[in-house]
Design a protein around this motif. Sequence first.
Motif, mmCIF file in Angstrom:
data_model
loop_
_atom_site.group_PDB
_atom_site.id
_atom_site.type_symbol
_atom_site.label_atom_id
_atom_site.label_comp_id
_atom_site.label_asym_id
_atom_site.label_seq_id
_atom_site.Cartn_x
_atom_site.Cartn_y
_atom_site.Cartn_z
ATOM 1 N N ASN A 42 33.538 41.371 38.704
ATOM 2 C CA ASN A 42 34.702 41.610 39.559
ATOM 3 C C ASN A 42 34.490 42.777 40.509
ATOM 4 O OD1 ASN A 42 34.873 43.796 37.850
ATOM 5 N ND2 ASN A 42 36.812 43.204 36.903
ATOM 6 N N ASP A 63 30.643 40.493 43.435
ATOM 7 C CA ASP A 63 31.143 39.126 43.517
ATOM 8 C C ASP A 63 32.265 38.990 44.540
ATOM 9 O OD1 ASP A 63 29.850 37.208 41.387
ATOM 10 O OD2 ASP A 63 29.948 39.211 40.519
ATOM 11 N N ALA A 92 34.288 33.170 42.981
ATOM 12 C CA ALA A 92 35.284 33.074 41.910
ATOM 13 C C ALA A 92 34.938 31.940 40.953
ATOM 14 C CB ALA A 92 36.680 32.872 42.496
ATOM 15 N N GLY A 111 34.614 35.390 36.767
ATOM 16 C CA GLY A 111 35.229 36.192 37.808
ATOM 17 C C GLY A 111 36.738 36.051 37.839
ATOM 18 N N SER A 139 38.175 37.923 34.906
ATOM 19 C CA SER A 139 38.111 39.386 34.993
ATOM 20 C C SER A 139 38.815 39.947 36.225
ATOM 21 C CB SER A 139 36.649 39.852 34.985
ATOM 22 O OG SER A 139 35.946 39.356 36.112
ATOM 23 N N GLY A 140 39.425 39.081 37.046
ATOM 24 C CA GLY A 140 40.271 39.558 38.132
ATOM 25 C C GLY A 140 39.576 39.863 39.436
ATOM 26 N N VAL A 141 38.530 39.116 39.786
ATOM 27 C CA VAL A 141 37.832 39.393 41.037
ATOM 28 C C VAL A 141 38.721 39.123 42.253
ATOM 29 C CG1 VAL A 141 36.755 37.092 41.246
ATOM 30 C CG2 VAL A 141 35.648 39.101 42.275
ATOM 31 N N ALA A 197 41.147 42.017 42.767
ATOM 32 C CA ALA A 197 40.359 43.179 43.183
ATOM 33 C C ALA A 197 40.001 43.092 44.662
ATOM 34 C CB ALA A 197 39.099 43.293 42.332
#
Length: 239
Positions: free
Chosen positions: A62, A87, A123, A127, A130-132, A135
């Motif tokens: 992320n 990412d 994504a 990803g 984990s909240g990419v 972010a």
Amino acid sequence: MFLWRAEVQPGVSVAFTDTNAGNLALHVGDDAAAVLRRRTQLEHAAGVAPRRFQYMNQVHGNEVSLVVESGSAAEPGAAAPQAPTADAMVSLGGPLAVMVADCIPLVLVGAGASGPVLAAVHAGRPGLFSGVIPAAVEQMRASGAEDIRAWLGPSVCGNCYEVPAELRDEVADLLPSAWSTTTWGTPALDLPAGATSQLAALGVPIEYRGPCTLENESLFSYRRDSRSGRFAGLVWTHD
């Protein structure tokens, strides 16, 4: 070369390549010189040259990288520009690229005080988990972006992305919208639905949704062929 391409607002374009553009990744065992030639051809086809698309070393995390455009020319066979390990990338107009073969290539465009703010996001399942996406949106807003909109490129769909039941449950505990079942009745994950719910929670509307990679022979799919190449989601500014 392009599965889909559009000028999404004056001076900003978004595109997703197909297999006619060839493999654009350096990490899948392809000849590096050939990959760099394809990237150069893509930059000319998009009208980006002499600028270059910025690529990432994607690791299913992320991390978000803020990219400063170098403005260097893209010469055939030249070494690839330094790629951040991340990412997601955010730029203030510099051309960005994200590579995939089943994960979501997400492109974001926002309006900044001095011009467009762009983002490209890789994504996949880890990803998303984990909240990419949040972010990347947070970094865009910290860079002055308002009125952010999203383009969800082609990815494996919820009817096709079969996973073990335990994995589906683990992901759905955090992201219930990703819970799915394949058309043949086995546990699955719907990554586009998960991304859609995250973007909705962030107040980011979706302007485009691409087709399923596994169902579309004109796109690379790792699930169809583990030796697959990678296609790209692209965003860039122009006059």
